[in-house]
Design a protein around this motif. Structure first.
Motif, PDB file in Angstrom:
ATOM      1  N   SER A 188      37.806  19.317  47.217  1.00  0.00           N
ATOM      2  CA  SER A 188      39.131  19.077  46.828  1.00  0.00           C
ATOM      3  C   SER A 188      39.256  18.540  45.443  1.00  0.00           C
ATOM      4  O   SER A 188      40.202  18.630  44.619  1.00  0.00           O
ATOM      5  N   MET A 189      38.062  17.849  45.202  1.00  0.00           N
ATOM      6  CA  MET A 189      38.046  17.349  43.830  1.00  0.00           C
ATOM      7  C   MET A 189      37.774  18.496  42.770  1.00  0.00           C
ATOM      8  O   MET A 189      38.465  18.504  41.607  1.00  0.00           O
ATOM      9  N   TYR A 190      37.028  19.394  42.778  1.00  0.00           N
ATOM     10  CA  TYR A 190      36.719  20.445  42.164  1.00  0.00           C
ATOM     11  C   TYR A 190      37.952  21.338  41.695  1.00  0.00           C
ATOM     12  O   TYR A 190      38.304  21.956  40.740  1.00  0.00           O
ATOM     13  N   ALA A 191      38.705  21.559  42.900  1.00  0.00           N
ATOM     14  CA  ALA A 191      39.908  22.371  42.849  1.00  0.00           C
ATOM     15  C   ALA A 191      40.958  21.710  41.900  1.00  0.00           C
ATOM     16  O   ALA A 191      41.782  22.272  41.392  1.00  0.00           O
ATOM     17  N   ALA A 192      40.983  20.346  41.884  1.00  0.00           N
ATOM     18  CA  ALA A 192      41.773  19.382  40.974  1.00  0.00           C
ATOM     19  C   ALA A 192      41.356  19.638  39.581  1.00  0.00           C
ATOM     20  O   ALA A 192      42.208  19.777  38.698  1.00  0.00           O
ATOM     21  N   ILE A 193      40.096  19.573  39.416  1.00  0.00           N
ATOM     22  CA  ILE A 193      39.760  19.192  37.897  1.00  0.00           C
ATOM     23  C   ILE A 193      38.997  20.584  37.325  1.00  0.00           C
ATOM     24  O   ILE A 193      38.843  20.742  36.216  1.00  0.00           O
ATOM     25  N   GLY A 194      38.771  21.643  38.237  1.00  0.00           N
ATOM     26  CA  GLY A 194      38.545  22.674  37.859  1.00  0.00           C
ATOM     27  C   GLY A 194      39.211  23.582  36.632  1.00  0.00           C
ATOM     28  O   GLY A 194      38.736  24.113  35.864  1.00  0.00           O
ATOM     29  N   HIS A 195      40.645  23.290  37.010  1.00  0.00           N
ATOM     30  CA  HIS A 195      41.517  23.972  36.001  1.00  0.00           C
ATOM     31  C   HIS A 195      41.785  23.056  34.617  1.00  0.00           C
ATOM     32  O   HIS A 195      42.676  23.199  33.798  1.00  0.00           O
ATOM     33  N   LEU A 196      40.976  21.678  34.659  1.00  0.00           N
ATOM     34  CA  LEU A 196      41.045  20.878  33.862  1.00  0.00           C
ATOM     35  C   LEU A 196      40.019  21.133  32.617  1.00  0.00           C
ATOM     36  O   LEU A 196      40.172  20.710  31.497  1.00  0.00           O
ATOM     37  N   ASN A 197      39.174  21.822  33.111  1.00  0.00           N
ATOM     38  CA  ASN A 197      37.969  22.042  32.382  1.00  0.00           C
ATOM     39  C   ASN A 197      38.225  22.865  30.832  1.00  0.00           C
ATOM     40  O   ASN A 197      37.917  22.075  29.824  1.00  0.00           O
ATOM     41  N   THR A 198      38.816  24.118  31.242  1.00  0.00           N
ATOM     42  CA  THR A 198      38.804  24.907  30.115  1.00  0.00           C
ATOM     43  C   THR A 198      39.958  24.350  28.801  1.00  0.00           C
ATOM     44  O   THR A 198      39.631  24.159  27.820  1.00  0.00           O
ATOM     45  N   GLY A 235      36.535  24.978  46.701  1.00  0.00           N
ATOM     46  CA  GLY A 235      36.754  24.576  45.404  1.00  0.00           C
ATOM     47  C   GLY A 235      37.288  25.413  44.658  1.00  0.00           C
ATOM     48  O   GLY A 235      37.944  25.165  43.608  1.00  0.00           O
ATOM     49  N   ILE A 236      36.889  26.661  44.774  1.00  0.00           N
ATOM     50  CA  ILE A 236      37.442  27.733  43.853  1.00  0.00           C
ATOM     51  C   ILE A 236      37.593  29.171  44.613  1.00  0.00           C
ATOM     52  O   ILE A 236      37.283  28.956  45.959  1.00  0.00           O
ATOM     53  N   THR A 237      38.340  29.883  44.296  1.00  0.00           N
ATOM     54  CA  THR A 237      38.636  31.474  44.881  1.00  0.00           C
ATOM     55  C   THR A 237      37.323  31.992  44.616  1.00  0.00           C
ATOM     56  O   THR A 237      37.048  32.544  43.421  1.00  0.00           O
ATOM     57  N   LYS A 238      36.512  32.354  45.418  1.00  0.00           N
ATOM     58  CA  LYS A 238      35.392  33.234  45.430  1.00  0.00           C
ATOM     59  C   LYS A 238      35.474  34.593  45.187  1.00  0.00           C
ATOM     60  O   LYS A 238      35.982  35.333  46.400  1.00  0.00           O
ATOM     61  N   PHE A 239      35.279  35.240  44.131  1.00  0.00           N
ATOM     62  CA  PHE A 239      35.506  36.547  43.950  1.00  0.00           C
ATOM     63  C   PHE A 239      34.137  37.287  44.136  1.00  0.00           C
ATOM     64  O   PHE A 239      33.615  37.858  43.437  1.00  0.00           O
ATOM     65  N   ASN A 240      33.717  37.402  45.192  1.00  0.00           N
ATOM     66  CA  ASN A 240      32.450  37.901  45.768  1.00  0.00           C
ATOM     67  C   ASN A 240      32.591  39.386  46.222  1.00  0.00           C
ATOM     68  O   ASN A 240      33.835  39.812  46.213  1.00  0.00           O
ATOM     69  N   ILE A 241      31.789  39.933  46.773  1.00  0.00           N
ATOM     70  CA  ILE A 241      31.492  41.464  47.441  1.00  0.00           C
ATOM     71  C   ILE A 241      32.874  41.614  48.349  1.00  0.00           C
ATOM     72  O   ILE A 241      33.495  42.444  48.311  1.00  0.00           O
ATOM     73  N   SER A 242      32.622  40.816  49.435  1.00  0.00           N
ATOM     74  CA  SER A 242      33.454  40.828  50.491  1.00  0.00           C
ATOM     75  C   SER A 242      35.037  40.692  50.425  1.00  0.00           C
ATOM     76  O   SER A 242      35.845  41.280  50.796  1.00  0.00           O
ATOM     77  N   PHE A 243      35.132  39.636  49.228  1.00  0.00           N
ATOM     78  CA  PHE A 243      36.595  39.456  49.056  1.00  0.00           C
ATOM     79  C   PHE A 243      37.221  40.561  48.052  1.00  0.00           C
ATOM     80  O   PHE A 243      37.991  41.177  48.516  1.00  0.00           O
TER      81      PHE A 243
END
Length: 727
Positions: free
Chosen positions: A607-617, A511-519
């Motif tokens: 998929s739900m979080y990908a849709a509403i994640g950018h609605l939060n802020t 649901g998000i792009t994970k900016f972790n160590i490997s990425f």
């Protein structure tokens, strides 16, 4: 009766959570330390458990094997004749304890340490190696060695999240699984000092042969890779080509023009000619640091949009800190557990949810665009021809500083530093801009693979301009017919919710792009991010436009509230803001679940979080805009609405352009592995913040501000004040 109630209380949670318990029992073993592995591993795990076989580990420890391989290592028996001659000379002088030969030998390690804790870089002393000049030149090379088992045994089936004192240490190496929140235990970056005549290929062949001699006897295999960019001497790696000299001449002329204009302006001030016209062309005033400095310090405290400029400034600072932290993750560290723990703590960790960090900027861009342009578009004389003119103006305003940053990245910055990482990282950035600079100028670079974009964060500039075109059209329609404008805006918002849902569901992405160590390691060490989210979803217009459209909607709502003169009490404002912030933090922190290990993938949830994640802020900021219009934030208004914050806001565009490149220069100029503490992290981020704003100020005064005034003069006919002192 009491017994019945007690029984009900006992049974009720079991009934409610029974489905979840059954579901988890299918995915988690009885030993909570053992991981649940992908399907390719689970079958072997079942076979191993059925047969009761135990893994067979090498008897000698990894550091000992490396020592046996490296203690007498030198580049010998390779095809390069010059390399063979210099290697023989080096070995003969090494036996005689010659000072220069021992400096080369002393500059790189043989016995490696920190292998179990994630110390992946064993650097040695870079400057000691390249300081050897006679009779041969020392060359420092950073090799990458990947360790595997030479048998078919799959050690990952025995891996654990945490190992106890009496577990076999080899399991941490051979059974390493890349969850993204750790540095790879089976990859070693080893610094080696070799004669200058030897190439990276010579070192790669010789080192591979020597490691195979020792490691294969212990049923281990290694894969050695040495990039030419990671081999350095004290000689210049980047050539001084025509582009370098032309860029230097352009920068020199620009500095000369600005200096002359400023000096003339200063002389006029000292001669007491405040109220007389300057005897010079407008170009003198446009490029004067005094003129542009005054513009920076101009401040209208009664401008109601200052509140959002203040929010933008504070968000910009958070973006600098985030970029500084993420890029710093890719550096070499002696004890990287501090970094690993920050990514492994997937509970209430606000840092892990920074993937929507530019959403506030997009919202405020939409809100300010509507607030400023709606009155203009409602004027009777305004027509469709105004729209392309406005976009061209916005495009031209963004181009000078953007082009300057591209030229600096390609021709100048590679020559501004050195070190074991410098050439590799800066050459990668320069090559991407050499290849894809035209996508930035055509405002389409956000549709290019994120790993190949010219300027790491340049996608936002194109995204902003693309949304500006859409926003101007929508606001124009609003100005002419509010109902049609509202319908168009509703359609855009709906599409921005549906498309991320469909893309995420189809691609089975998180649901998000994970900016972790490997990425971060992947994107900093190659031209590919290995992330579908980042490559195809993260920066695209059809996914990231939602905050901008909500900003347009907020502008319309605020306009209606102003007309109706609706007011809220401070108590209502306080309570509703606390509720809004609580909901915001809940949705924001929910993204932490995507970082949890062994968590079963749920396509609908992602998929739900990908849709509403950018609605939060944007929803939170829309409520802030409503409260700011109908009430007051008191002391917060004073914090966000002052001369200093307003000055920093005017530097925001230059800050965004320079901050990633400047952070790369700071991080990849290191010579050795660092010891990281919380205090060192804070000091490093403060240093990055200060240097970023200093570089942005220089960029603003030399390029952004003067060319902005020039475009205003040529495009809009606005003349700068030609008086030394304004009335």
């Amino acid at each position: 009766m009491l017994r019945a109630l007690a029984l009900l209380v006992f049974i009720f949670p079991v009934v409610i959570f029974s489905n979840k318990i059954v579901f988890n029992s299918q995915n988690v073993s009885t030993d909570t330390k053992n991981i649940v592995l992908p399907n390719t591993i689970n079958s072997k795990l079942d076979d191993s458990n059925a047969t009761g076989l135990e893994p067979v580990y090498p008897e000698s420890w990894l550091a000992n094997l490396f020592y046996q391989s490296l203690v007498g290592f030198s580049v010998t028996d390779v095809g390069n004749s010059a390399c063979r001659l210099q290697s023989k000379l080096y070995l003969s002088h090494l036996k005689n304890n010659s000072y220069w030969a021992l400096k080369m030998s002393d500059s790189w390690p043989r016995y490696l340490n920190g292998l179990l804790i994630g110390n992946t870089h064993h650097m040695g002393v870079y400057d000691e190696c390249i300081s050897v000049h006679h009779p041969i030149q020392g060359k420092y090379c950073l090799s990458t060695i990947e360790l595997q088992t030479s048998t078919n045994e799959n050690f990952t089936q025995y891996s654990k999240d945490e190992y106890t004192s009496f577990d076999n240490a080899w399991q941490e190496i051979l059974g390493f699984i890349d969850y993204g929140d750790q540095y790879k235990r089976n990859v070693i970056n080893l610094g080696v000092c070799i004669p200058e005549a030897c190439t990276s290929e010579d070192l790669e062949v010789s080192l591979q042969r020597e490691l195979d001699r020792i490691f294969l006897a212990h049923q281990l295999s290694t894969q050695v890779n040495v990039k030419p960019e990671l081999c350095n001497t004290n000689k210049i790696f980047f050539p001084y080509d025509t582009g370098y000299y032309v860029t230097c001449i352009v920068i020199g002329l620009l500095i000369l023009v600005v200096s002359f204009s400023t000096a003339y302006h200063l002389v006029a001030l000292r001669n007491g000619r405040e109220n007389k016209q300057l005897q010079a062309s407008e170009i003198t005033i446009i490029f004067s640091v005094i003129t542009n400095g005054k513009e920076l310090f101009k401040f209208d405290k009664n401008n109601e949009l200052n509140f959002f400029n203040g929010l933008s400034t504070n968000t910009t600072m958070m973006v600098i800190i985030s970029h500084g932290w993420l890029i710093s993750v890719t550096g070499p560290y002696l004890y990287p557990r501090v970094i690993e723990e920050s990514f492994q703590d997937a509970h209430y960790n606000i840092f892990l949810s920074i993937n929507n960090g530019v959403d506030p900027f997009l919202f405020m861009s939409g809100y300010l665009l509507y607030s400023i342009m709606i009155t203009k578009f409602r004027q009777p004389g305004c027509n469709w021809f105004q729209i392309p003119k406005m976009f061209i103006y916005k495009y031209l305003k963004s181009i000078p500083a953007h082009v300057a940053m591209i030229l600096l990245t390609i021709f100048i910055i590679p020559h501004m530093g050195n070190g074991p990482f410098w050439a590799n990282r800066m050459d990668l950035e320069a090559n991407k801009c050499k290849q894809y600079w035209w996508t930035n100028l055509l405002v389409i670079n956000n549709f290019v693979d994120g790993g190949n974009q010219c300027l790491f964060a340049g996608y936002y500039i194109s995204l902003q301009l693309q949304l500006t075109v859409i926003g101007i059209i929508v606001v124009y329609i609003y100005g002419k017919n509010r109902k049609i404008g509202a319908s168009v805006l509703a359609l855009l918002i709906s599409a921005s919710l549906i498309i991320p849902f469909a893309l995420t569901y189809y691609s089975k992405s998180d649901g998000i792009t994970k900016f972790n160590i490997s990425f971060m390691l992947n994107i900093m060490q190659s031209t590919s991010s290995h992330s579908y989210d980042y490559t195809h979803i993260y920066s695209q217009l059809y996914v990231r436009g939602l905050p901008f459209y909500i900003g347009l909607l907020a502008g319309d709502i605020v306009e209606v509230l102003k007309k109706k003169e609706i007011k809220m009490s401070k108590t209502t404002t306080l309570i509703t803001n606390l509720i809004a912030w609580g909901l915001y933090m809940y949705v924001q922190l929910y993204s932490n679940v995507f970082y949890q290990r062994h968590r079963a993938y749920n396509a609908i949830e992602s998929s739900m979080y990908a849709a509403i994640g950018h609605l939060n802020t944007p929803l939170l900021l829309m409520w802030c805009a409503i409260c700011h219009t109908t009430s007051s934030y008191g002391f917060l208004d004073n914090i966000l609405n002052n001369r200093f914050i307003n000055l920093l806001h005017k530097l925001s565009y230059s800050v965004y352009l320079v901050n990633v490149t400047l952070t790369l220069m700071i991080v990849f100029s290191v010579r050795a592995s660092e010891v990281l503490t919380s205090g060192m992290i804070v000091m490093k981020l403060i240093y990055i913040m200060l240097t970023t704003y200093l570089a942005a100020l220089i960029m603003h005064l030399l390029v952004d501000a003067p060319f902005g005034l020039l475009i205003n003069r040529l495009f809009l006919g606005r003349r700068p004040s030609t008086k030394v002192k304004e009335n």
